[in-house]
Design a protein around this motif. Structure first.
Motif, PDB file in Angstrom:
ATOM      1  N   SER A  35       0.856  -1.162   0.135  1.00  0.00           N
ATOM      2  CA  SER A  35      -0.076  -0.360  -0.208  1.00  0.00           C
ATOM      3  C   SER A  35       0.552   1.347   0.000  1.00  0.00           C
ATOM      4  O   SER A  35       2.300   0.934   0.097  1.00  0.00           O
ATOM      5  N   THR A  41      -1.933   8.430   1.490  1.00  0.00           N
ATOM      6  CA  THR A  41      -3.395   8.441  -0.240  1.00  0.00           C
ATOM      7  C   THR A  41      -4.326   9.268   0.702  1.00  0.00           C
ATOM      8  O   THR A  41      -5.119  10.320  -0.587  1.00  0.00           O
ATOM      9  N   GLU A 119       1.056   4.589  -3.861  1.00  0.00           N
ATOM     10  CA  GLU A 119       1.271   3.363  -3.936  1.00  0.00           C
ATOM     11  C   GLU A 119       2.654   3.608  -4.703  1.00  0.00           C
ATOM     12  O   GLU A 119       3.657   2.065  -4.812  1.00  0.00           O
ATOM     13  N   TYR A 181      -3.912  -1.316  -5.013  1.00  0.00           N
ATOM     14  CA  TYR A 181      -5.265  -0.345  -5.610  1.00  0.00           C
ATOM     15  C   TYR A 181      -5.494   0.103  -6.468  1.00  0.00           C
ATOM     16  O   TYR A 181      -5.754   0.265  -7.477  1.00  0.00           O
ATOM     17  N   ARG A 195     -10.416   3.092  -1.877  1.00  0.00           N
ATOM     18  CA  ARG A 195     -10.014   3.072  -0.679  1.00  0.00           C
ATOM     19  C   ARG A 195      -9.587   1.719  -0.100  1.00  0.00           C
ATOM     20  O   ARG A 195     -10.826   0.602   0.326  1.00  0.00           O
ATOM     21  N   GLY A 196      -8.352   1.427   0.477  1.00  0.00           N
ATOM     22  CA  GLY A 196      -8.568  -0.125   1.069  1.00  0.00           C
ATOM     23  C   GLY A 196      -8.446  -0.969   0.307  1.00  0.00           C
ATOM     24  O   GLY A 196      -8.488  -2.372  -0.143  1.00  0.00           O
ATOM     25  N   GLY A 197      -7.854  -0.519  -1.217  1.00  0.00           N
ATOM     26  CA  GLY A 197      -7.715  -1.962  -2.382  1.00  0.00           C
ATOM     27  C   GLY A 197      -7.101  -2.199  -2.366  1.00  0.00           C
ATOM     28  O   GLY A 197      -7.381  -3.466  -3.447  1.00  0.00           O
ATOM     29  N   SER A 198      -5.209  -2.751  -1.701  1.00  0.00           N
ATOM     30  CA  SER A 198      -4.453  -2.664  -2.271  1.00  0.00           C
ATOM     31  C   SER A 198      -5.064  -4.693  -1.311  1.00  0.00           C
ATOM     32  O   SER A 198      -4.512  -5.401  -2.234  1.00  0.00           O
TER      33      SER A 198
HETATM   34  N1  ASP Z   1      -3.311   3.406  -0.283  1.00  0.00           N
HETATM   35  C1  ASP Z   1      -5.109   3.021  -0.371  1.00  0.00           C
HETATM   36  C2  ASP Z   1      -5.885   3.814   1.062  1.00  0.00           C
HETATM   37  O1  ASP Z   1      -5.965   4.609   1.598  1.00  0.00           O
HETATM   38  C3  ASP Z   1      -5.269   1.816  -0.376  1.00  0.00           C
HETATM   39  C4  ASP Z   1      -4.766   0.860   0.524  1.00  0.00           C
HETATM   40  O2  ASP Z   1      -4.045   1.517   1.998  1.00  0.00           O
HETATM   41  O3  ASP Z   1      -5.336  -0.340   0.122  1.00  0.00           O
HETATM   42  O4  ASP Z   1      -6.829   3.534   0.569  1.00  0.00           O
END
Ligand code: ASP
Ligand code: ADP
Ligand code: MG
Length: 436
Positions: A35, A41, A119, A181, A195-198
């Protein structure tokens, strides 16, 4: 081959980045998904918003603040002048790209380019670090193999066709690094998996190369039985089925991206949730098996809107529900919860982009009532049709809280309640105290 994903906190400082090699065995063939450094991000989102608002001065200020952080970061990460200057080049490249966007007409396309830099920075800097300490690795650009279609659905076959040859090109290397991501969309533009896509990236790569296991390394020892940010004394769950994990992720357990379970589930690839800060902790294993006779976990999803459609014409009328659902389909708005009675139906949505149009169309079928600021509370457990007593325990625990909707029996492992968001904390705590 395994896929290991490290989240924002796990790469959140130079010390943490260096400590990844305590977990990664560089002699085992694997893909490591990183990430962005935690906080990056969020900063990039703010930069994009400033540009979108036409506030170039604010964007420039935010870019400088973020760049300064990376200047300090590389000085702690890298030691030898040769590699420090490589690190500096990486920073200069990505930050001039951000600054130069001030000269373009800034649209959502440029905004996606902005948020992708996090990323790209973390993986490139980590690759420079590995070179400095002499660990052989290959940096694989996710933009070359991660793709979504017109409906924003990732294409697993595209990953297989494009990533596998990249891996095969380097039989001598074991350690492959890539970005979480980010991806390309159907038009070839830079895009992302939300968001959170990793987590989703890791699971998609796992599916694409049929890996033996996907490991999601984060800052907590697995999926807990309630939201640890809200409830005290939550406990990690050793074992979950794909369905249970998917349900918890979708209904708000932030540890996993909502869609991240599905690719691994489809190819039966075990997913482990593990703690970078405590690598020996057991964590959570997600497979096809589920532990029986238990209430396992509770999660909550905010920003839900409930829509009630009432119609006396519904009485004995076939095709009424189809008409209602077609309205949502036309506006590509997915429904989370449904409850029905003979004279009405209530549904919930989280995407309110087309709420106005949807309401207008629904009005032709009956009277429509909207409730905003609702929260879905999702209780996951072994609730098959032959089981008894679980629903009573849940309802007993929330008897002092007004309930807008109750959903049970949609699957064998979910009981959902819709409450006002102002009642969420009390609902989670009360359920926790009485169920665990
Ligand atoms: N960097 C991206 C985010 O903060 C993806 C991730 O961390 O999964 O949403
Ligand atoms: P990463 O940056 O590694 O992807 P996230 O912040 O996305 O990490 O996810 C981990 C966080 O999820 C934890 O720190 C925790 O606060 C939060 N969380 C919310 N619900 C749960 C849950 N049910 N179990 C574990 N963690 C949860
Ligand atoms: Mg995350």
């Amino acid at each position: 081959m395994k896929v290991l994903k490290f989240g924002g906190t796990s790469v959140g400082s130079p010390a943490r980045m260096k400590a990844l090699l305590d977990i990664i065995n560089p002699a085992e063939r694997q893909v490591v998904v990183l990430s962005a450094v935690s906080g990056t991000t969020n900063s990039l989102v703010e930069i994009g918003q400033a540009y979108l608002a036409g506030d170039k001065k604010k964007a420039a200020q935010l870019i400088t603040i973020l760049k300064d952080k990376y200047e300090i970061f590389i000085k702690e990460l890298l030691a030898k002048p040769e590699f420090l200057s490589q690190g500096q080049e990486v920073i200069d490249y990505h930050f001039s790209l951000l600054s130069n966007l001030a000269n373009d007409h800034f649209t959502n396309i440029e905004d996606k380019i902005v948020v992708a830099q996090g990323e790209l920075l973390s993986t490139t800097l980590y690759h420079v670090y590995l070179k400095e300490i002499g660990v052989p690795s290959v940096l694989l650009p996710a933009l070359d193999f991660m793709k979504i279609d017109e409906d924003n659905e990732p294409i697993v076959d595209y990953i297989t066709e494009n990533l596998q040859p990249l891996l095969d090109q380097h039989p001598e290397v074991d350690l492959f690094i890539t970005q979480g991501y980010i991806c390309r969309n159907a038009y070839g533009e830079i895009d992302n998996l939300r968001r959170g896509g990793s987590d989703y990236t890791a699971s998609l790569i796992g599916a694409g190369i049929r890996s033996e296991e996907v490991q999601i390394w984060t800052d907590i020892d697995g999926m807990h039985n309630n939201d640890p940010r809200i409830v005290k004394g939550t406990q990690p769950i050793a074992q979950l089925s794909f369905d249970e994990a998917a349900e918890l992720a979708y209904f708000g357990a932030k540890i996993l991206h909502p869609q991240s379970v599905f690719p691994a589930q489809r190819y039966k690839i075990p997913v482990r949730l593990l703690n970078t800060m405590d690598p020996k902790a057991q964590g959570t294993l997600i497979t096809n098996t589920s532990e029986k006779d238990k209430i396992k976990s509770i999660a909550a999803k905010d920003a839900i809107t409930a829509i009630k459609i009432q119609s006396s014409r519904m009485l004995l009328a076939h095709g009424f529900l189809r008409k209602v659902f077609e309205v949502f389909e036309r506006y590509k708005t997915s429904i989370d919860m449904i409850t029905t009675s003979e004279v009405g139906v209530s549904v919930t949505i989280d995407d309110t982009t087309y709420l106005g149009d949807i309401t207008k169309e629904l009005n032709t079928y009956g009277s429509v009532e909207i409730d905003v600021n609702q929260t879905i509370i999702c209780v996951v457990g072994d609730f098959g049709a032959e089981k008894h007593g679980y629903a009573a325990r849940v309802l007993e625990a929330v008897k002092h809280i007004p309930l807008r909707m109750i959903s049970y029996g949609g699957s064998d492992h979910n009981l959902s309640l819709l409450v006002k968001t102002e009642d969420k904390v009390e609902t989670l705590r009360s359920l926790h105290n009485r169920l665990f």
